[in-house]
Design an enzyme around this catalytic site. Structure first.
Site, short mmCIF file in Angstrom:
data_model
loop_
_atom_site.label_atom_id
_atom_site.label_comp_id
_atom_site.label_asym_id
_atom_site.label_seq_id
_atom_site.Cartn_x
_atom_site.Cartn_y
_atom_site.Cartn_z
N GLU A 184 -18.71 78.40 26.07
CA GLU A 184 -19.82 79.02 26.78
C GLU A 184 -19.38 80.18 27.66
OE1 GLU A 184 -22.34 77.71 25.56
OE2 GLU A 184 -21.73 75.68 25.06
N GLU A 201 -33.46 73.43 21.09
CA GLU A 201 -32.05 73.07 21.12
C GLU A 201 -31.71 72.70 22.56
OE1 GLU A 201 -29.59 76.11 19.39
OE2 GLU A 201 -27.77 75.24 20.21
#
Lengths: 406, 273
Positions: B60, B49
């Site tokens: 994030e 990924e």
């Protein structure tokens, strides 16, 4: 006055998906989708609930001090020698800006939803102060996310928030301004979504925020329209308001959108000039994209990265804008223009000296453009400028620019 | 069958869980990424990924935010990430590669142009954190045209009727976000994850991978007992960052990332046996 006879397209947005034409929507991570759906359904229910509206009206009257006056700035108008300029005095609201109109409403939603913790992002600190104020009044825990750079330039508001019992969290990522504060607030919300209400300060963010913030701010335009008819016997020829995220502007404009003879000017921050990349004028010099949950005009580079912005006013220093403004721009109903740092600073000094009213630096952008516009009009014409906030918070910034140390 | 679905099927037949490391492309330099991808495959990665850096990575945590900042500082763009995949594909035609990023860079390139370029480069799947099913139709048709799987996230807060709605649009696999929060946060509750996966499987035959909270061999092993795939992100990104920050050269940094992934791979294997 002439109302548009065709179907009022302005009442058709947002649609069920929260879209304003191709703008708006809900571009957020899956974790937040349920919370947005809950907020939307609670708001849809309360917005037609007479008890909720009564509570809101009472708070606006007795806590905020509404209606705010519509004041004719005669001396300033005479000096310019053009149109009569009226100021919608949102600076006289409790906490000194239009922001409280919205936080009063959102705090009532939070209370109704049983949330104990309220978070907010802030740039100039006005929305942070307005959120901290209402959290103090309702006994809610309050966290305000603020970029480190803004904490430096808005020290007075930071201390006000602390006095009100809020925790101010410095944000150190990116440009350390409003956009980063919003990122961090979203991260907190995603982590504490069960017990936390995210009180967004402007008409941006994912649906339903642009809708509910607009609805809460529309009290500005409803009052101004009635005051104009009562005091002057007519509608204004033009409305002028500054646009960062755009909540004070949409609040003034929206109730006039159907009045086709009323021209509207949204004034973005030109920073060091829109020919440089040091500005915050996405509607004037940006292009559509997705940021903070909605599709709208943005300042972005050729790779689709969001650019750092610059404005002398922390409250306009934002690379996006509310999606309804993007829609109104494309429709041509509102003219979006710019005033740069220097023009805003000159207007700040002018209004202070000529009318004894010290405007916020954000508001000063609207004043700068209003001066240009008024000069091109006749004394038989009138302009309403949204005096969205007072300038006490900016004294340090202005002093620094003028080379004065305390 | 797509390369992603094929890999899940192949490993399921062997009774193994798919190990998916996440790195940010271009962190800390563009020339690190392709060698690192090969290193990860060598160390047990079944699928890779690649994070596509964005200026405002709202989902994030601090570790991956910094990685995005470093990647942008090394002038990584969506186009340069596609070039990295293309170069990787020259010597690895079998390991599925998925991109994970945010809507705006993809939208700015244009959905059709992105689909063409990503398909040509050898990208197998796409996760866009901020494109929920409500907003997905425009991009989904383009991805389907070139055979790229659109991977959807399901969160702990997703109600059952939305799971069904997501399952109807998903392909490749479903990515279950194991906690309320940002990447790299908190501790995950395996029991809770197990019951949520059961609910997802009620509505979809697709494999389910779990990410956002897997820190080490032990947590990976625990999740592997219930999930078809395990994503390891922040722990790996942090290991790399520390190796580079400690003045290590590229070989040392790749070695430390490989070592961590091997441990996790071993942890998963032990749990299965």
């Amino acid at each position: 006055m002439t109302r548009n006879t065709e179907e009022n397209i302005f009442a058709t947005v947002p649609d069920e998906q929260g879209r304003y034409g191709v703008y708006g929507g809900k571009y957020v991570s899956e974790t937040l989708m349920a919370a947005l759906a809950e907020l939307e359904s609670v708001y849809r229910m309360l917005s037609v609930d007479p008890d909720f509206q009564r509570q809101l009206d009472e708070d606006l009257t007795h806590y905020v001090g509404r209606p705010s006056p519509l004041y004719e700035a005669s001396r300033w108008s005479d000096n310019i020698g053009g149109a009569r300029i009226f100021l919608k005095r949102e600076d006289l609201n409790h906490t000194g800006a239009h922001k409280i109109n919205n936080t009063i409403g959102q705090a009532l939603l939070a209370k109704h939803m049983g949330k104990k913790r309220v978070i907010a992002e802030t740039g100039a600190g006005q929305h942070g102060v307005a959120t901290a104020t209402i959290a103090a009044r309702l006994g809610l825990e309050c966290l305000v996310f603020m970029g480190e750079e803004d904490i430096r330039r808005q020290a007075l508001n930071v201390y006000r928030m602390k006095l009100l019992g809020a925790e101010v969290i410095p944000v150190t990522s990116g440009s350390r301004t409003l956009t980063d504060a919003m990122n961090e607030a979203m991260r907190d919300w995603v982590t504490n979504v069960d017990d936390t209400f995210y009180c967004i300060g402007t008409v941006a963010g994912p649906h339903p925020y642009p809708l509910l913030v607009r609805d809460f701010q529309c009290v500005i335009g409803r009052e101004a329209r009635a005051q104009s008819l009562n005091q002057v016997g007519r509608l204004p020829d033009a409305l002028v308001a500054c646009v960062g995220g755009g909540s004070n502007a949409i609040g003034l404009f929206h109730p006039f959108l159907e009045d086709s003879e009323v021209a509207m000017y949204g004034v973005e921050a030109g920073g060091h000039g829109i020919s440089t990349d040091q500005h915050a004028a996405p509607l004037t010099a940006g292009s559509p994209g997705v940021l903070h949950g909605n599709r709208t005009y943005l300042m972005q580079d050729s790779d689709g990265q969001i650019m750092e912005t610059h404005s002398v006013s922390a409250g306009l220093d934002y690379p996006g804008v509310g999606p309804e403004h993007s829609w109104l721009k494309d429709l041509g109903r509102v003219n979006y223009v710019v005033a740069d740092d220097d023009e805003a600073l000159r207007a700040f000094h002018t209004l202070t000296r000529v009318e004894g009213i010290m405007p916020a630096l954000e508001t000063s952008h609207a004043l700068a453009y209003a001066e240009t516009l008024a000069a091109q009009m006749t004394p038989q014409q009138m302009i309403i400028v949204n005096l969205s906030g007072r300038g006490d918070k900016d004294i340090h910034t202005v002093a620094e620019i003028d080379g004065i140390e305390f | 069958m797509s390369r992603i679905e094929g890999r899940f099927k192949q490993l399921a037949m062997q009774g193994r869980t798919v190990l998916i490391p996440y790195i940010v492309a271009g962190d800390p330099a563009q020339d690190v990424t392709v060698p690192l991808m090969h290193q990860l495959v060598e160390s047990g990665a079944d699928m890779i990924e690649l994070g596509v850096a964005f200026s405002d990575p709202m989902a994030e945590g601090p570790v991956i935010q910094l990685a995005h900042e470093r990647a942008l500082a090394s002038h990584t763009s969506l186009s340069s990430v596609l070039t990295m995949v293309q170069v990787f594909r020259e010597t690895d035609a079998t390991t599925p590669v998925l991109l994970m990023g945010y809507a705006n860079p993809v939208m700015h390139m244009g959905y059709a142009a992105f689909a063409d370029a990503a398909g040509a480069a050898g990208v197998d799947g796409l996760i866009t954190v901020d494109i929920p099913p409500e907003e997905v139709d425009g991009i989904n048709s383009e991805l389907q045209r070139v055979g790229i799987d659109n991977i959807f996230l399901v969160a702990p807060t997703t109600p059952e009727e939305r799971i069904a709605q997501i399952a109807a649009r998903a392909s490749g696999f479903i990515y279950y976000v194991s906690l309320k929060g940002v990447t790299g946060a908190g501790n995950l509750d395996t029991k809770e994850v197990a019951s949520r996966l059961k609910l997802i499987r009620k509505h979809s035959d697709l494999p389910v991978a779990v990410g956002f909270g897997i820190k080490d061999a032990a947590s990976a092993a625990a999740v592997a007992t219930v999930a078809d795939g395990v994503v390891v992100g922040s722990a790996l990104v942090d290991t790399l960052a520390q190796a580079f920050a400690g003045g290590g050269d590229q070989a040392v940094a790749l070695g430390s990332a490989g070592k961590l992934l091997k441990q996790i791979h071993q942890g998963i294997a032990n749990a299965a046996s």
